[in-house]
Design a protein around this motif. Structure first.
Motif, PDB file in Angstrom:
ATOM      1  N   GLY A 143     -34.638 -38.659  -2.767  1.00 22.95           N
ATOM      2  CA  GLY A 143     -35.279 -39.469  -1.459  1.00 22.95           C
ATOM      3  C   GLY A 143     -36.521 -40.623  -1.208  1.00 22.95           C
ATOM      4  O   GLY A 143     -36.993 -41.108  -0.437  1.00 22.95           O
ATOM      5  N   HIS A 144     -37.109 -40.621  -2.720  1.00 23.25           N
ATOM      6  CA  HIS A 144     -37.937 -41.987  -2.900  1.00 23.25           C
ATOM      7  C   HIS A 144     -37.313 -42.797  -4.137  1.00 23.25           C
ATOM      8  O   HIS A 144     -36.013 -42.778  -4.089  1.00 23.25           O
ATOM      9  N   THR A 145     -37.700 -44.313  -3.338  1.00 25.86           N
ATOM     10  CA  THR A 145     -37.829 -45.539  -4.206  1.00 25.86           C
ATOM     11  C   THR A 145     -38.978 -46.054  -4.812  1.00 25.86           C
ATOM     12  O   THR A 145     -39.562 -46.206  -4.319  1.00 25.86           O
ATOM     13  N   ILE A 146     -38.481 -46.781  -6.105  1.00 24.62           N
ATOM     14  CA  ILE A 146     -39.712 -47.639  -6.400  1.00 24.62           C
ATOM     15  C   ILE A 146     -38.973 -48.817  -6.656  1.00 24.62           C
ATOM     16  O   ILE A 146     -38.892 -49.057  -7.495  1.00 24.62           O
ATOM     17  N   GLU A 147     -39.580 -49.891  -6.150  1.00 23.13           N
ATOM     18  CA  GLU A 147     -38.836 -51.533  -6.266  1.00 23.13           C
ATOM     19  C   GLU A 147     -39.873 -51.783  -6.780  1.00 23.13           C
ATOM     20  O   GLU A 147     -41.280 -52.509  -7.009  1.00 23.13           O
ATOM     21  N   LEU A 148     -39.455 -52.159  -8.050  1.00 20.45           N
ATOM     22  CA  LEU A 148     -40.046 -53.181  -9.613  1.00 20.45           C
ATOM     23  C   LEU A 148     -40.179 -54.882  -9.284  1.00 20.45           C
ATOM     24  O   LEU A 148     -38.761 -55.205  -8.926  1.00 20.45           O
ATOM     25  N   ARG A 149     -40.891 -55.509  -9.172  1.00 15.55           N
ATOM     26  CA  ARG A 149     -40.480 -56.304  -9.137  1.00 15.55           C
ATOM     27  C   ARG A 149     -41.446 -58.009 -10.255  1.00 15.55           C
ATOM     28  O   ARG A 149     -43.279 -57.412 -10.481  1.00 15.55           O
ATOM     29  N   TYR A 150     -41.055 -59.142 -10.850  1.00 17.77           N
ATOM     30  CA  TYR A 150     -41.744 -59.722 -11.632  1.00 17.77           C
ATOM     31  C   TYR A 150     -42.155 -60.925 -10.681  1.00 17.77           C
ATOM     32  O   TYR A 150     -41.751 -61.084  -9.712  1.00 17.77           O
ATOM     33  N   HIS A 151     -43.135 -60.966 -10.773  1.00 18.29           N
ATOM     34  CA  HIS A 151     -44.273 -62.133  -9.835  1.00 18.29           C
ATOM     35  C   HIS A 151     -44.497 -63.390 -10.306  1.00 18.29           C
ATOM     36  O   HIS A 151     -45.139 -63.802  -9.706  1.00 18.29           O
ATOM     37  N   GLY A 152     -43.827 -63.721 -11.450  1.00 17.45           N
ATOM     38  CA  GLY A 152     -44.144 -64.259 -12.984  1.00 17.45           C
ATOM     39  C   GLY A 152     -45.488 -64.037 -13.852  1.00 17.45           C
ATOM     40  O   GLY A 152     -45.990 -63.547 -13.353  1.00 17.45           O
ATOM     41  N   PRO A 153     -46.021 -65.983 -14.175  1.00 21.25           N
ATOM     42  CA  PRO A 153     -47.384 -64.419 -15.190  1.00 21.25           C
ATOM     43  C   PRO A 153     -48.690 -64.797 -14.583  1.00 21.25           C
ATOM     44  O   PRO A 153     -49.180 -65.323 -13.410  1.00 21.25           O
ATOM     45  N   ASN A 154     -49.271 -63.681 -15.154  1.00 24.84           N
ATOM     46  CA  ASN A 154     -50.744 -63.395 -14.940  1.00 24.84           C
ATOM     47  C   ASN A 154     -51.686 -62.706 -15.468  1.00 24.84           C
ATOM     48  O   ASN A 154     -52.553 -63.044 -15.563  1.00 24.84           O
ATOM     49  N   ASP A 155     -50.784 -61.202 -16.113  1.00 24.99           N
ATOM     50  CA  ASP A 155     -51.737 -61.202 -17.074  1.00 24.99           C
ATOM     51  C   ASP A 155     -51.170 -60.423 -18.492  1.00 24.99           C
ATOM     52  O   ASP A 155     -49.876 -59.440 -17.482  1.00 24.99           O
ATOM     53  N   ARG A 157     -47.862 -59.969 -21.028  1.00 26.17           N
ATOM     54  CA  ARG A 157     -46.449 -60.311 -20.977  1.00 26.17           C
ATOM     55  C   ARG A 157     -45.653 -59.618 -19.559  1.00 26.17           C
ATOM     56  O   ARG A 157     -45.820 -58.138 -20.104  1.00 26.17           O
ATOM     57  N   GLY A 158     -45.355 -59.799 -18.876  1.00 29.35           N
ATOM     58  CA  GLY A 158     -43.820 -59.232 -18.327  1.00 29.35           C
ATOM     59  C   GLY A 158     -44.845 -58.352 -17.458  1.00 29.35           C
ATOM     60  O   GLY A 158     -44.526 -57.032 -17.096  1.00 29.35           O
ATOM     61  N   SER A 159     -45.402 -58.751 -16.584  1.00 30.06           N
ATOM     62  CA  SER A 159     -46.335 -57.615 -15.014  1.00 30.06           C
ATOM     63  C   SER A 159     -45.533 -57.400 -14.274  1.00 30.06           C
ATOM     64  O   SER A 159     -45.308 -58.311 -13.919  1.00 30.06           O
ATOM     65  N   ILE A 160     -45.546 -56.776 -13.479  1.00 28.88           N
ATOM     66  CA  ILE A 160     -44.610 -56.300 -12.461  1.00 28.88           C
ATOM     67  C   ILE A 160     -45.517 -55.881 -11.917  1.00 28.88           C
ATOM     68  O   ILE A 160     -46.494 -54.835 -11.291  1.00 28.88           O
ATOM     69  N   SER A 161     -45.300 -55.528 -10.503  1.00 25.35           N
ATOM     70  CA  SER A 161     -45.595 -54.603  -9.294  1.00 25.35           C
ATOM     71  C   SER A 161     -44.684 -53.579  -9.102  1.00 25.35           C
ATOM     72  O   SER A 161     -44.144 -53.910  -9.649  1.00 25.35           O
ATOM     73  N   MET A 162     -45.008 -52.398  -8.488  1.00 31.41           N
ATOM     74  CA  MET A 162     -44.245 -51.382  -7.892  1.00 31.41           C
ATOM     75  C   MET A 162     -44.079 -50.872  -6.715  1.00 31.41           C
ATOM     76  O   MET A 162     -45.496 -50.324  -6.166  1.00 31.41           O
ATOM     77  N   LEU A 163     -43.462 -50.706  -5.659  1.00 26.56           N
ATOM     78  CA  LEU A 163     -44.092 -50.078  -4.782  1.00 26.56           C
ATOM     79  C   LEU A 163     -43.270 -48.986  -4.361  1.00 26.56           C
ATOM     80  O   LEU A 163     -41.930 -48.792  -4.812  1.00 26.56           O
ATOM     81  N   PHE A 164     -44.025 -47.873  -4.089  1.00 25.97           N
ATOM     82  CA  PHE A 164     -43.267 -46.826  -3.839  1.00 25.97           C
ATOM     83  C   PHE A 164     -42.409 -47.272  -2.293  1.00 25.97           C
ATOM     84  O   PHE A 164     -43.843 -46.461  -1.355  1.00 25.97           O
TER      85      PHE A 164
END
Length: 292
Positions: A143-155, A157-164
């Motif tokens: 019943g939950h979702t986790i949205e993973l996104r890549y926003h480009g370089p920041n810190d 390699r391949g650092s992402i956001s996770m929205l629950f």
């Protein structure tokens, strides 16, 4: 579908976790309930989050082997449901070297393709992700979702956001820090990339922010962090154009509006030095003909 948990059971569980947190071995580790079915794991300066459902658990950064071993035992004792997913925030060893503790044929390890590439090429001593993505990915469980996104370089390699969702909780590691200054000389950071990425995540639908370090906050706190990065970056750029040396820039840049942040006095000079290095070297300002 996920069943609604009895409020009394939830209350007793939170009380139990609070007691456990205060009596952890040598007070090294802590599990705290954030909201809904999401919990935060704390190991000294490092943090990760995990989602508990009746179908299993989604675990983010497993940190280091010692911390991961303690966490695995506590998850088993408290919830007794399998670890379905382990998600890496990026490639840095201090956040993902505990993964072998959770290595199991029934557990899926997920990372951005650049993080997975770096882990494999550099022969990192951790589990190589068996699922990767390029731009975004959606995970659904209980019943939950986790949205993973890549926003480009920041810190890293391949650092992402996770929205629950539906909790509207955003988890990001290293390149956004709430209530504290960015880490010393901003080693490994792409500072303009951090600014770009933070601008992007402010468009996401979240109320609660949890970082891989420091405090829990909200969207206002993330905006203030972005303001600090932009003010810092602009001040150092202006100082370079004015022909000031690094020492002169350190003396002239005050940024007193952010003096309440932890480590402000100690790390502001280091932040300035780190930005100066990136601008002079990576941005090439050090050899531009219009720079004195």
């Amino acid at each position: 579908m996920m069943k609604t948990q009895n409020p009394l059971i939830t209350f007793l569980l939170i009380l139990s976790l609070s007691f456990i947190s205060s009596t952890a071995v040598a007070d090294e580790y802590e599990i705290e309930h954030i909201q809904g079915d999401i919990y935060r794991f704390i190991d000294d300066r490092h943090r990760s989050v995990f989602l508990v459902t009746n179908e299993g658990i989604v675990l983010t950064d497993p940190l280091n082997p010692k911390a991961a071993t303690w966490l695995k035992a506590e998850i088993k004792r408290l919830f007794n449901v399998p670890i379905k997913y382990v998600i890496y925030s990026h490639n840095h060893s201090d956040h993902i070297y505990g993964a072998k503790v959770f290595d199991d044929p029934d557990t899926v390890f997920i990372a951005h393709e650049l993080a997975a590439q770096d882990i494999k090429i550099t022969k990192a001593d951790t589990v190589i992700p068996n699922v990767t993505f390029k731009d975004d990915m959606l995970i659904s469980l209980g019943g939950h979702t986790i949205e993973l996104r890549y926003h480009g370089p920041n810190d890293g390699r391949g650092s992402i956001s996770m929205l629950f969702q539906p909790e509207k909780l955003l988890f990001i590691v290293d390149w956004i820090v709430i209530g504290r200054m960015p880490w010393q000389k901003l080693w490994s950071y792409d500072i303009q990339g951090m600014i770009n990425s933070t601008q992007q995540v402010l468009d996401l639908d979240f109320d609660t922010f949890v970082g891989g370090h420091a405090d829990i906050g909200n969207k206002f706190d993330v905006q203030r962090y972005l303001n600090y990065l932009q003010d810092l970056y602009d001040a150092v750029i202006n100082g370079i154009h004015e022909g000031k040396s690094l020492d002169e820039i350190k003396k002239s840049v005050q940024l007193e509006n952010y003096s309440d942040l932890k480590q402000f006095d100690q790390w502001l000079p280091l932040n300035i030095e780190g930005v100066h290095e990136r601008l002079m070297e990576e941005s090439g300002m050090g050899w531009r003909p219009d720079i004195k």
